[in-house]
Design an enzyme around this catalytic site. Structure first.
Site, PDB file in Angstrom:
ATOM      1  N   SER A  63      71.104  48.209  39.308  1.00 35.91           N
ATOM      2  CA  SER A  63      70.643  46.973  39.932  1.00 35.91           C
ATOM      3  C   SER A  63      71.800  46.119  40.444  1.00 35.91           C
ATOM      4  CB  SER A  63      69.762  46.209  38.943  1.00 35.91           C
ATOM      5  OG  SER A  63      69.107  45.133  39.562  1.00 35.91           O
ATOM      6  N   ASP A  94      69.738  42.433  46.109  1.00 35.49           N
ATOM      7  CA  ASP A  94      70.705  43.000  45.175  1.00 35.49           C
ATOM      8  C   ASP A  94      70.840  44.496  45.451  1.00 35.49           C
ATOM      9  OD1 ASP A  94      68.270  43.827  44.143  1.00 35.49           O
ATOM     10  OD2 ASP A  94      68.859  43.564  42.058  1.00 35.49           O
ATOM     11  N   ASP A 126      69.745  47.261  44.277  1.00 30.92           N
ATOM     12  CA  ASP A 126      68.606  48.185  44.343  1.00 30.92           C
ATOM     13  C   ASP A 126      67.389  47.578  45.026  1.00 30.92           C
ATOM     14  OD1 ASP A 126      67.883  46.468  42.230  1.00 30.92           O
ATOM     15  OD2 ASP A 126      66.760  48.041  41.208  1.00 30.92           O
ATOM     16  N   ASP A 176      65.313  45.054  44.395  1.00 28.50           N
ATOM     17  CA  ASP A 176      64.151  44.445  43.751  1.00 28.50           C
ATOM     18  C   ASP A 176      64.309  42.936  43.583  1.00 28.50           C
ATOM     19  OD1 ASP A 176      65.974  44.397  41.669  1.00 28.50           O
ATOM     20  OD2 ASP A 176      64.671  45.395  40.211  1.00 28.50           O
TER      21      ASP A 176
END
Length: 445
Positions: free
Chosen positions: A102, A241, A243, A245
């Site tokens: 992440s 960010d 990833d 999400d």
């Protein structure tokens, strides 16, 4: 959450090369997950990743473990976490696996799972996978081994899904948008979504090289985005960010717009359109200003524990359709099954286009309370600093001084050996002093 050996609040995460993020562990994890998840008949697992260099190694290890358990892997290549959730549903796969840490630096990585319906795995399934990992690996018969293939149009499928969440009658043709993809998984997705909806797009953080993910760019560091928005005289900026999400926005004046404000805008617009069902879920970290602003609109608000999985659980418990963390996880169950930065950002853009209002003006109905967060690193295994009497005493003093005009929240990170000290109130200087006073007490333990 029950005590588990490997799974934390957001899957399994750590520094690459150190246990558990090693090739041998991940291979066995793939095998154990395959044994537990192979029950629906498709025997397919979607595997996506962000742009970290270690993703190549880890996806190969996962695929080997899954194949030994008799499951086939479908690789998406670099793809946002919510895209993997979406593709898992549309392919009717047994599960989806995301290789990502992440918002963490490139030298970290992690593994998280999605169920067949695109939601995160229940605790019980994660516990079953951990139990399976205690067994010796056994390989299925050669004729039953899994295969590996690539989904060649994964990006295009997800781009069309994102665009479908934006109203057909609206366009972004009047907006100049700077988009920061954190050199992460949205780099080839978000700019195309916005351009195809008509926006004038300036892209930064879209040149991943395996080691620059989240490095002074993206939702966790919006300074580059703020500077570019001002330099380009753009209408707004949008940051994701690593990833994809999380989403954080920046208005035309360079002001940061966080997940609390984004949820406020989306909830208020849903109310205006007659589409909001029930209330909104935040977390213990959500700003008091959000709670007050929603109450003024007559929108119920409840707090969940920190972590998007707990926000989702509270939403499901209440039957509500919108929830968010101030860090930028925004869950819109009328649109998707998990936090999706691109989809959440599009809903804010729809509110701007529909009402012909700037992002700055859309935020004006919510007054943010000063909120100071201090992270204090501690030695794992050395005891719980939060249980120390000196920390409790200082915390009690601060709470008494704030009274009903503020709050104190101390909590452990679910992914790192950190104590997060948050103090919120009306006076920024006061809450800053209080936060550092408590942080010093934690450090002294």
């Amino acid at each position: 959450m029950s005590n588990r050996k490997y799974f934390g609040t957001d899957g399994i995460r750590g520094r690459v090369g150190d246990a558990p993020i090693t090739p041998d562990f991940v291979l066995k994890l793939g095998w154990a997950a395959g044994k537990v998840l192979a029950r629906h008949g498709s025997r397919k697992i979607i595997i996506g990743k962000d742009t970290r260099i270690s993703g190549y190694m880890l996806e190969s290890a996962l695929e080997a473990g899954l194949a030994a358990a008799g499951l086939s892997a479908l690789f998406t290549g670099p793809m946002p976490t919510p895209a993997v959730a979406y593709l898992t549903r549309t392919f009717r796969a047994e599960a989806g696996i995301v290789i990502s840490a992440s918002h963490n630096p490139f030298y970290d990585n992690g593994i998280k799972f999605f169920s067949i319906d695109g939601t995160k795995l229940p605790d019980a399934v994660e516990e079953a996978i951990e139990a399976e990992m205690e067994k010796e690996i056994s390989c299925v018969d050669s004729a039953e081994l899994g295969k590996a293939s690539r989904i060649v149009d994964a990006a295009g499928r997800y781009i069309e899904f994102c665009k479908a969440t934006f109203p057909n009658e609206l366009s972004l043709s009047e907006l100049k948008i700077v988009v920061d993809c954190a050199n992460g998984a949205t780099y080839h997705i978000a700019p195309n979504v916005l351009r195809e909806l008509g926006a004038n797009v300036i892209a930064i953080g879209c040149e991943p090289n395996g080691v620059n993910i989240n490095a002074e760019v993206g939702a966790t560091d919006v300074r580059a985005l703020q500077a570019r928005v001002l330099a380009e005289k753009a209408d707004l900026g949008i940051a994701f960010d690593g990833d994809g999400d999380r989403v954080i926005m920046v208005d035309h004046e360079g002001n940061k717009v966080d997940g609390d404000q984004i949820m406020y805008i989306i909830a208020r617009e849903g109310l205006r359109q007659g589409q909001l069902r029930g209330g909104a879920v935040g977390t213990l970290m959500s700003n008091m200003g959000l709670e007050l602003a929603l109450k003024q609109l007559g929108i119920p608000f409840e707090r969940a524990k920190v972590g998007d999985r707990y926000v989702l659980e509270k939403m499901q418990e209440k039957g509500w359709r919108i929830g968010a963390e101030n860090s930028g996880h925004v869950i819109l169950l009328d649109k998707t099954t998990t936090g999706d930065g691109i989809v959440a950002g599009l809903q804010v853009l729809a509110a701007m286009a529909r009402n012909h209002m700037s992002l700055h003006d859309l935020c004006s109905g919510m007054k943010m309370f000063p909120q100071i967060l201090v992270n204090v690193r501690y030695t794992a295994g050395s005891g719980d600093p939060l249980e120390h009497e000196s920390v409790k005493a200082v915390t009690a003093e601060v709470e008494a001084a704030l009274g009903s005009r503020g709050r104190v929240l101390l909590r452990k990170s679910g992914t790192e050996p950190l104590i997060r000290v948050m103090v919120e109130g009306e006076d920024e200087a006061q809450v800053t002093e209080f936060a550092h006073r408590i942080a010093d007490a934690v450090k002294a333990v």
